[in-house]
Design a protein around this motif. Structure first.
Motif, PDB file in Angstrom:
ATOM      1  N   ARG A   1       0.836  -1.210   0.000  1.00 21.85           N
ATOM      2  CA  ARG A   1       0.000   0.000   0.000  1.00 21.85           C
ATOM      3  C   ARG A   1       0.867   1.255   0.000  1.00 21.85           C
ATOM      4  O   ARG A   1       0.546   2.259  -0.632  1.00 21.85           O
ATOM      5  CB  ARG A   1      -0.936  -0.010   1.208  1.00 21.85           C
ATOM      6  CG  ARG A   1      -2.085  -0.993   1.027  1.00 21.85           C
ATOM      7  CD  ARG A   1      -2.953  -1.062   2.247  1.00 21.85           C
ATOM      8  NE  ARG A   1      -3.632   0.201   2.518  1.00 21.85           N
ATOM      9  CZ  ARG A   1      -4.209   0.501   3.671  1.00 21.85           C
ATOM     10  NH1 ARG A   1      -4.177  -0.365   4.673  1.00 21.85           N
ATOM     11  NH2 ARG A   1      -4.808   1.654   3.845  1.00 21.85           N
ATOM     12  N   LEU A   2       1.980   1.175   0.707  1.00 20.34           N
ATOM     13  CA  LEU A   2       2.869   2.338   0.760  1.00 20.34           C
ATOM     14  C   LEU A   2       3.419   2.644  -0.639  1.00 20.34           C
ATOM     15  O   LEU A   2       3.414   3.793  -1.092  1.00 20.34           O
ATOM     16  CB  LEU A   2       4.012   2.065   1.751  1.00 20.34           C
ATOM     17  CG  LEU A   2       5.067   3.148   1.878  1.00 20.34           C
ATOM     18  CD1 LEU A   2       4.448   4.472   2.339  1.00 20.34           C
ATOM     19  CD2 LEU A   2       6.168   2.728   2.864  1.00 20.34           C
TER      20      LEU A   2
ATOM     21  N   LEU B   1       0.787   4.197  -2.745  1.00 19.82           N
ATOM     22  CA  LEU B   1       0.506   5.579  -2.314  1.00 19.82           C
ATOM     23  C   LEU B   1       1.570   6.538  -2.856  1.00 19.82           C
ATOM     24  O   LEU B   1       1.265   7.600  -3.426  1.00 19.82           O
ATOM     25  CB  LEU B   1       0.492   5.620  -0.778  1.00 19.82           C
ATOM     26  CG  LEU B   1       0.293   6.969  -0.124  1.00 19.82           C
ATOM     27  CD1 LEU B   1      -1.177   7.336  -0.154  1.00 19.82           C
ATOM     28  CD2 LEU B   1       0.761   6.943   1.331  1.00 19.82           C
TER      29      LEU B   1
ATOM     30  N   HIS C   1       1.196   9.611  -5.796  1.00 21.14           N
ATOM     31  CA  HIS C   1       1.535  11.032  -5.609  1.00 21.14           C
ATOM     32  C   HIS C   1       2.635  11.475  -6.570  1.00 21.14           C
ATOM     33  O   HIS C   1       2.621  12.590  -7.070  1.00 21.14           O
ATOM     34  CB  HIS C   1       1.938  11.306  -4.152  1.00 21.14           C
ATOM     35  CG  HIS C   1       0.752  11.355  -3.242  1.00 21.14           C
ATOM     36  ND1 HIS C   1      -0.121  12.421  -3.220  1.00 21.14           N
ATOM     37  CD2 HIS C   1       0.280  10.469  -2.339  1.00 21.14           C
ATOM     38  CE1 HIS C   1      -1.080  12.180  -2.332  1.00 21.14           C
ATOM     39  NE2 HIS C   1      -0.859  11.008  -1.784  1.00 21.14           N
TER      40      HIS C   1
ATOM     41  N   LEU D   1      -0.410   5.919   7.134  1.00 24.09           N
ATOM     42  CA  LEU D   1      -0.699   6.077   5.702  1.00 24.09           C
ATOM     43  C   LEU D   1      -1.540   7.327   5.436  1.00 24.09           C
ATOM     44  O   LEU D   1      -1.298   8.056   4.470  1.00 24.09           O
ATOM     45  CB  LEU D   1      -1.424   4.831   5.171  1.00 24.09           C
ATOM     46  CG  LEU D   1      -0.574   3.551   5.107  1.00 24.09           C
ATOM     47  CD1 LEU D   1      -1.447   2.337   4.775  1.00 24.09           C
ATOM     48  CD2 LEU D   1       0.553   3.686   4.071  1.00 24.09           C
TER      49      LEU D   1
ATOM     50  N   ASP E   1      -0.261  10.426   3.235  1.00 27.25           N
ATOM     51  CA  ASP E   1      -1.075  10.798   2.068  1.00 27.25           C
ATOM     52  C   ASP E   1      -1.322  12.324   2.077  1.00 27.25           C
ATOM     53  O   ASP E   1      -1.175  13.005   1.057  1.00 27.25           O
ATOM     54  CB  ASP E   1      -2.405  10.036   2.187  1.00 27.25           C
ATOM     55  CG  ASP E   1      -3.255  10.152   0.943  1.00 27.25           C
ATOM     56  OD1 ASP E   1      -2.692  10.372  -0.146  1.00 27.25           O
ATOM     57  OD2 ASP E   1      -4.493  10.026   1.064  1.00 27.25           O
TER      58      ASP E   1
ATOM     59  N   HIS F   1       0.125  15.118  -0.564  1.00 28.01           N
ATOM     60  CA  HIS F   1      -0.856  15.963  -1.262  1.00 28.01           C
ATOM     61  C   HIS F   1      -0.411  17.428  -1.167  1.00 28.01           C
ATOM     62  O   HIS F   1      -0.401  18.160  -2.163  1.00 28.01           O
ATOM     63  CB  HIS F   1      -2.221  15.753  -0.592  1.00 28.01           C
ATOM     64  CG  HIS F   1      -3.290  16.644  -1.101  1.00 28.01           C
ATOM     65  ND1 HIS F   1      -3.984  16.383  -2.259  1.00 28.01           N
ATOM     66  CD2 HIS F   1      -3.784  17.812  -0.617  1.00 28.01           C
ATOM     67  CE1 HIS F   1      -4.861  17.340  -2.467  1.00 28.01           C
ATOM     68  NE2 HIS F   1      -4.766  18.236  -1.492  1.00 28.01           N
TER      69      HIS F   1
END
Ligand code: GLC
Length: 639
Positions: free
Chosen positions: A49-50, A53, A57, A253, A257, A261
């Motif tokens: 998942r990292l 992510l 980005h 996470l 995130d 952003h």
């Protein structure tokens, strides 16, 4: 082989670059993440998942930021340059709104600023918000300041001017109105796990035994009970700031995130707020636990994969031995925060100034701090928006007999609230804790150094001394090693602002005293030469220009404290490969005549006096330092 050309490498695709950076980062991610989140790491779920992510980005990152990434990948120590100077300000108090902020870039550039810290500007909860440190929405700008589009535009303008935008990232807590907290309050167990919640007060009571109170006067205790959903919530700071549960990988996470952003909007420096408190363990003070360093390394190294232009500054206002690890020690060396506030240098400046005695400063700064760090340095400062906590331990005080910790802390609080006989300061006590006797101090740089009192009393002699105290402080943070942080208005000697007392939502928090609005009228007098603003500003601008022209003052140059055996003087060497700069400060209100031997200058060596310009001049064989004087002496070249 003659005539054969080495083929150029094929242009690197964005994906290939990401893959290389991920491989590089992975080495420094698996250790901390494995310790923090063993189950999620063992299953492989977290790392997958990292990566997704970060890749997401990176794919969205604007092209001009990607080129900044590349430049900083090639020069990762860019922030250690002696060019770096930070300016810290509230957008409304400095410029009114975000839209008007770029109009003031020329003022900052003229001063030499290369890093602009916009104080809390994300959407806070309505009403009291701890000066914006109770964030309700991390993806929206405070509507009172402007819009996200205006924020992006301001960041782009800063970037074009060579100024790195910095914002606060509040990691320890969210406002209780944040959507995660709202869902938690509505009973959603997934979001309740984002915070530290308890069904009854058994555990909170046990934790309380070893916790300290941050705001004993305005927000006693570290937990709050909410009858509507029948839970105790961990609230270290104010009731409306709910501590996040960093044991939950979802929190890691979600915050990452958010950071990425904002990085893609143009933020180059994140000030990681109140990081010391992020991990909790029963029976401890729940500050500075080892896991905090793992979290920071994991965040910093993740950011480095998807936004390598970005650096992080840790805000951990703690004692010396707890502070050093935030800049990376042991397995974290070179991998944790790039910057950390040197609150001990700040405290020692105020302590030596009041005591006219530098022995404690010399001891503390040499005993507890390394001479340099790997890919990291301090953020040096004299004042900020917060109170001053007198972080002086009993053990350190014992090195300067007959000083005692409580005695000296009391003296400093009394001196700076102005009640001590002979004090020049106009400050105020903050969060007096009846139980521990602890008192902290509010007041602006100019008011605590005597500018306010001298101006009120029309005392020109006192005013001149006060201005020299201010300039000595600025010279100290510009030369000590680290990025100097100039707090808005301190470059023109702005005094306390007492107007906060008239605002119900501010009056309980005396820290507003040191948050005055920028005085642009005073800035208008800078060319007149004689006003307080003009005198302070000219001095600061000069110091910063000399700093920039002196490579030996870069932050990767080791700083070695020098004990001159004279309690009125504080000194250190900046030990560059080619030359050394010896910086000396007179912490007394008397002129000092010191022999070259007394300054431990090398016989036969020539010295340049950088601040005055030209060779060191002796007066009848003596080096003369005026009250609060400062010398930056650069030795001749080593051959
Ligand atoms: C930091 C801020 C301070 C705030 C606290 C809680 O210490 O500098 O102003 O009250 O964090 O967020």
């Amino acid at each position: 082989m003659a005539g054969r050309q080495t083929p150029l490498a094929a242009p690197m695709t964005d994906e290939a670059l990401f893959a290389l950076r991920w491989d590089r980062g992975l080495r420094d991610l698996v250790g901390p993440l494995g310790r923090l989140y063993p189950a999620a790491m063992a299953s492989g779920a977290l790392i997958g998942r990292l990566r997704a992510l970060l890749a997401g980005h990176w794919a969205e990152r604007p092209v001009d930021l990607k080129s900044l990434d590349l430049r900083r990948d090639l020069n990762p120590d860019w922030f250690l340059s002696q060019d770096m100077v930070a300016y810290v300000f509230y957008i409304d108090k400095f410029a009114g709104t975000l839209a008007k902020l770029p109009d003031h870039i020329p003022y900052l550039a003229d001063l030499g600023v290369t890093y602009a810290h916009m104080m809390p500007c994300l959407k806070p909860r309505p009403g009291q918000s701890d000066g914006g440190y109770a964030v309700m929405d991390y993806r929206a700008i405070n509507p009172a300041l402007g819009t996200m589009a205006e924020f992006e535009a301001a960041c782009a303008r800063f970037r074009a001017a060579g100024i790195s935008p910095c914002i606060d990232m509040v990691l320890n807590h969210t406002a209780k109105e944040h959507e995660w907290a709202v869902k938690a309050r509505a009973g959603d167990p997934a979001y309740q796990a984002y915070y530290r919640m308890f069904d009854d007060d058994t555990l909170p009571r046990q934790y309380e035994r070893t916790l300290v109170e941050i705001f004993p006067a305005q927000a006693p205790g570290n937990f709050t009970y909410y009858p509507d959903f029948k839970k105790w919530v961990w609230t270290t700071f104010n009731e409306y700031q709910w501590d996040l549960n960093w044991e939950n990988p979802e929190v890691f996470l979600a915050i990452l995130d958010t950071i990425l952003h904002l990085a893609n909007k143009g933020v180059e420096v994140f000030r990681m707020d109140a990081v010391a408190f992020m991990w909790k363990k029963m029976g401890t003070g729940c500050q500075n636990l080892p896991q905090v360093h793992d979290i920071l390394q994991a965040l910093v190294q993740s950011i480095r994969v998807a936004a390598p232009a970005v650096i992080c500054k840790a805000e951990a206002i703690v004692g010396p031995t707890d502070l050093v690890p935030y800049l990376g020690t042991g397995t974290h060396a070179g991998k944790e925060s790039h910057l950390a506030y040197h609150n001990n240098l700040m405290v020692q400046y105020w302590s030596s100034l009041a005591a006219r005695d530098t022995r404690l400063m010399t001891y503390v700064l040499s005993a507890h701090f390394p001479e340099s760090f790997r890919h990291a340095c301090f953020a040096t400062y004299i004042r900020c928006h917060d109170d001053i906590g007198w972080a002086i331990t009993e053990e350190d005080a014992a090195h300067v007999p007959p000083m005692s910790g409580p005695g000296h802390r009391n003296f400093l609080a009394d001196f700076y609230n102005g009640s001590f006989d002979g004090s020049w300061a106009r400050g105020a006590d903050f969060q007096s804790n009846a139980e521990t006797g602890d008192r902290r101090t509010n007041g602006s740089f100019a008011s605590l150094t005597g500018i306010e009192k001298a101006c009120d009393e029309g005392d020109e002699v006192a005013l001149s001394l006060a201005i020299q105290r201010v300039l000595m402080g600025h010279a100290l943070i510009a030369s000590f090693g680290g990025v100097p942080l100039i707090y808005m208005g301190d470059e023109i000697g702005l005094t306390n602002d007492y107007a906060y007392e008239n605002f119900p939502e501010l009056k309980e928090d005396g820290r507003w005293m040191q948050r005055p609005s920028m005085d642009w009228d005073a800035v208008g007098t800078l060319t007149q030469g004689q006003t307080v603003a003009a005198r302070v500003h000219a001095g600061v601008k000069h110091l910063l220009a000399v700093r920039k022209a002196t490579p030996q003052l870069a932050s990767d140059v080791p700083t070695r404290i020098v004990d001159l055996g004279d309690r009125g003087l504080f000194a250190f060497d900046r030990m560059a490969d080619d030359r050394t700069v010896r910086c000396v400060f007179n912490f007394t209100d008397e002129e000092r005549r010191i022999s070259p031997w007394g300054l431990r200058l090398e016989p036969g060596m020539t010295y340049e006096e950088l601040l005055r310009g030209g060779p060191l001049v002796l007066d009848d064989g003596w080096v003369v330092m005026p009250p609060y004087g400062r010398l930056w002496l650069r030795s001749g070249p080593r051959v």
